[in-house]
Design a protein around this motif. Sequence first.
Motif, PDB file in Angstrom:
ATOM      1  N   LYS A  63       3.799 -12.486 -13.938  1.00  0.00           N
ATOM      2  CA  LYS A  63       3.023 -12.415 -15.192  1.00  0.00           C
ATOM      3  C   LYS A  63       1.553 -12.139 -14.883  1.00  0.00           C
ATOM      4  CE  LYS A  63       1.364 -15.104 -19.114  1.00  0.00           C
ATOM      5  NZ  LYS A  63       1.563 -14.030 -20.098  1.00  0.00           N
ATOM      6  N   TYR A  64       0.991 -12.871 -13.913  1.00  0.00           N
ATOM      7  CA  TYR A  64      -0.411 -12.684 -13.557  1.00  0.00           C
ATOM      8  C   TYR A  64      -0.648 -11.288 -12.976  1.00  0.00           C
ATOM      9  CZ  TYR A  64      -0.573 -17.772 -14.056  1.00  0.00           C
ATOM     10  OH  TYR A  64      -0.478 -19.054 -14.540  1.00  0.00           O
ATOM     11  N   ALA A  65       0.253 -10.875 -12.064  1.00  0.00           N
ATOM     12  CA  ALA A  65       0.096  -9.564 -11.428  1.00  0.00           C
ATOM     13  C   ALA A  65       0.193  -8.440 -12.451  1.00  0.00           C
ATOM     14  CB  ALA A  65       1.152  -9.384 -10.340  1.00  0.00           C
ATOM     15  N   MET A  66       1.168  -8.530 -13.348  1.00  0.00           N
ATOM     16  CA  MET A  66       1.339  -7.481 -14.348  1.00  0.00           C
ATOM     17  C   MET A  66       0.152  -7.428 -15.301  1.00  0.00           C
ATOM     18  SD  MET A  66       3.870  -5.378 -14.268  1.00  0.00           S
ATOM     19  CE  MET A  66       3.893  -4.862 -15.978  1.00  0.00           C
ATOM     20  N   ASN A  67      -0.374  -8.578 -15.685  1.00  0.00           N
ATOM     21  CA  ASN A  67      -1.549  -8.589 -16.567  1.00  0.00           C
ATOM     22  C   ASN A  67      -2.730  -7.877 -15.916  1.00  0.00           C
ATOM     23  OD1 ASN A  67      -0.166  -9.967 -18.507  1.00  0.00           O
ATOM     24  ND2 ASN A  67      -1.136 -11.940 -18.153  1.00  0.00           N
ATOM     25  N   LEU A  68      -2.942  -8.134 -14.621  1.00  0.00           N
ATOM     26  CA  LEU A  68      -4.043  -7.493 -13.909  1.00  0.00           C
ATOM     27  C   LEU A  68      -3.823  -5.983 -13.782  1.00  0.00           C
ATOM     28  CD1 LEU A  68      -4.579 -10.130 -11.067  1.00  0.00           C
ATOM     29  CD2 LEU A  68      -6.129  -9.642 -12.961  1.00  0.00           C
TER      30      LEU A  68
ATOM     31  N   MET B 184       0.829  -1.208   0.000  1.00  0.00           N
ATOM     32  CA  MET B 184       0.000   0.000   0.000  1.00  0.00           C
ATOM     33  C   MET B 184       0.860   1.253   0.000  1.00  0.00           C
ATOM     34  SD  MET B 184      -3.014  -1.137   2.691  1.00  0.00           S
ATOM     35  CE  MET B 184      -3.649   0.528   2.781  1.00  0.00           C
ATOM     36  N   LEU B 185       1.921   1.226   0.802  1.00  0.00           N
ATOM     37  CA  LEU B 185       2.804   2.387   0.878  1.00  0.00           C
ATOM     38  C   LEU B 185       3.513   2.642  -0.446  1.00  0.00           C
ATOM     39  CD1 LEU B 185       4.223   4.598   2.526  1.00  0.00           C
ATOM     40  CD2 LEU B 185       5.889   2.869   3.250  1.00  0.00           C
ATOM     41  N   SER B 186       4.070   1.583  -1.030  1.00  0.00           N
ATOM     42  CA  SER B 186       4.832   1.753  -2.269  1.00  0.00           C
ATOM     43  C   SER B 186       3.945   2.238  -3.408  1.00  0.00           C
ATOM     44  CB  SER B 186       5.518   0.437  -2.655  1.00  0.00           C
ATOM     45  OG  SER B 186       4.561  -0.574  -2.924  1.00  0.00           O
TER      46      SER B 186
ATOM     47  N   TYR C 128      -7.291  -1.928  -6.913  1.00  0.00           N
ATOM     48  CA  TYR C 128      -7.084  -3.097  -7.768  1.00  0.00           C
ATOM     49  C   TYR C 128      -5.586  -3.357  -7.963  1.00  0.00           C
ATOM     50  CZ  TYR C 128     -12.047  -3.048  -9.042  1.00  0.00           C
ATOM     51  OH  TYR C 128     -13.423  -3.093  -9.024  1.00  0.00           O
ATOM     52  N   MET C 129      -4.832  -2.273  -8.153  1.00  0.00           N
ATOM     53  CA  MET C 129      -3.381  -2.417  -8.324  1.00  0.00           C
ATOM     54  C   MET C 129      -2.718  -2.949  -7.055  1.00  0.00           C
ATOM     55  SD  MET C 129      -2.335   0.980 -10.460  1.00  0.00           S
ATOM     56  CE  MET C 129      -2.904   1.233 -12.141  1.00  0.00           C
ATOM     57  N   VAL C 130      -3.162  -2.432  -5.914  1.00  0.00           N
ATOM     58  CA  VAL C 130      -2.605  -2.889  -4.641  1.00  0.00           C
ATOM     59  C   VAL C 130      -2.894  -4.366  -4.421  1.00  0.00           C
ATOM     60  CG1 VAL C 130      -2.853  -2.700  -2.130  1.00  0.00           C
ATOM     61  CG2 VAL C 130      -2.593  -0.640  -3.507  1.00  0.00           C
ATOM     62  N   LEU C 131      -4.118  -4.798  -4.726  1.00  0.00           N
ATOM     63  CA  LEU C 131      -4.470  -6.207  -4.542  1.00  0.00           C
ATOM     64  C   LEU C 131      -3.634  -7.112  -5.448  1.00  0.00           C
ATOM     65  CD1 LEU C 131      -8.366  -6.031  -4.254  1.00  0.00           C
ATOM     66  CD2 LEU C 131      -6.736  -6.615  -2.449  1.00  0.00           C
ATOM     67  N   ALA C 132      -3.439  -6.690  -6.698  1.00  0.00           N
ATOM     68  CA  ALA C 132      -2.626  -7.489  -7.615  1.00  0.00           C
ATOM     69  C   ALA C 132      -1.178  -7.552  -7.143  1.00  0.00           C
ATOM     70  CB  ALA C 132      -2.697  -6.900  -9.025  1.00  0.00           C
ATOM     71  N   ALA C 133      -0.636  -6.402  -6.726  1.00  0.00           N
ATOM     72  CA  ALA C 133       0.747  -6.362  -6.251  1.00  0.00           C
ATOM     73  C   ALA C 133       0.902  -7.110  -4.931  1.00  0.00           C
ATOM     74  CB  ALA C 133       1.199  -4.910  -6.086  1.00  0.00           C
ATOM     75  N   TRP C 134      -0.132  -7.075  -4.095  1.00  0.00           N
ATOM     76  CA  TRP C 134      -0.111  -7.819  -2.832  1.00  0.00           C
ATOM     77  C   TRP C 134      -0.048  -9.318  -3.100  1.00  0.00           C
ATOM     78  CZ3 TRP C 134      -4.842  -8.857   0.733  1.00  0.00           C
ATOM     79  CH2 TRP C 134      -4.407  -9.390   1.961  1.00  0.00           C
ATOM     80  N   GLY C 135      -0.864  -9.785  -4.039  1.00  0.00           N
ATOM     81  CA  GLY C 135      -0.796 -11.195  -4.411  1.00  0.00           C
ATOM     82  C   GLY C 135       0.576 -11.581  -4.922  1.00  0.00           C
ATOM     83  N   LEU C 136       1.166 -10.698  -5.718  1.00  0.00           N
ATOM     84  CA  LEU C 136       2.525 -10.938  -6.214  1.00  0.00           C
ATOM     85  C   LEU C 136       3.511 -11.004  -5.065  1.00  0.00           C
ATOM     86  CD1 LEU C 136       4.729 -11.077  -8.407  1.00  0.00           C
ATOM     87  CD2 LEU C 136       4.634  -8.568  -8.522  1.00  0.00           C
ATOM     88  N   GLY C 137       3.365 -10.071  -4.106  1.00  0.00           N
ATOM     89  CA  GLY C 137       4.277 -10.036  -2.967  1.00  0.00           C
ATOM     90  C   GLY C 137       4.182 -11.278  -2.105  1.00  0.00           C
TER      91      GLY C 137
END
Length: 214
Positions: A193-198, A108-110, A126-135
């Motif tokens: 790949k999944y996170a970037m697509n989202l 969230m911070l980044s 939506y971006m945070v959720l995708a990046a969180w899943g990636l993290g």
Amino acid sequence: EFNNVVRDKTALIARFGITIFLNMLFGCIFYLAGNKDNGDKINMQNHFGAITMVSISSMFGSAQPVMLSFPFERPMFMREYSTGTYSGTAYSIVKTLVDVPLTLLTTMLSWCIAYFMIDLQGNYWYMVLAAWGLGVGAASIGMMVGCAVTDVKTVSEMAPVLFVPQLLFAGFFIATEDIPVFLRWAQWLCGIKYAMNLILLTEFDPENDSCTSS
């Protein structure tokens, strides 16, 4: 585990401090790159590059602390495991329960810093959720590597083998369809790949102003 995170203030400050520094750097370099006409090739390249750098930073920033922590904790874990204090399953579950919200906070911070400095157009959450899943996925891989080796030096040497191929198969540097067919299947094993697509679907929505060429 929670007390250990809170007491190790140096590591905690370093984790959030590095996150702030890197994303402010991305924000300065790609300042307002997200609110320009994507019909221009250069603008599109800058816009895509900004999202790519923030996403890669989210992946490495989540994986590295977990990857390096277990070799230091190994002697304590082996001692307490051998005395029946807790099982390996309980240890893994607790590590995950503590790390998942911490990963969410850093994500969230980044993305908050990058979102407003770069002036991204997609839905922030939506971006945070995708990046969180990636993290979380990257942290899981990091934990696996940390548990498989006995010292920090070996972990550091193995990290590129696990994460660099993700960058190659995610389509950053070469189109996926141009990768040889016998290697192309590996793209489905790469969390980025999944996170970037989202994230790209969110950021480059046709309804966004930046996607409406003048």
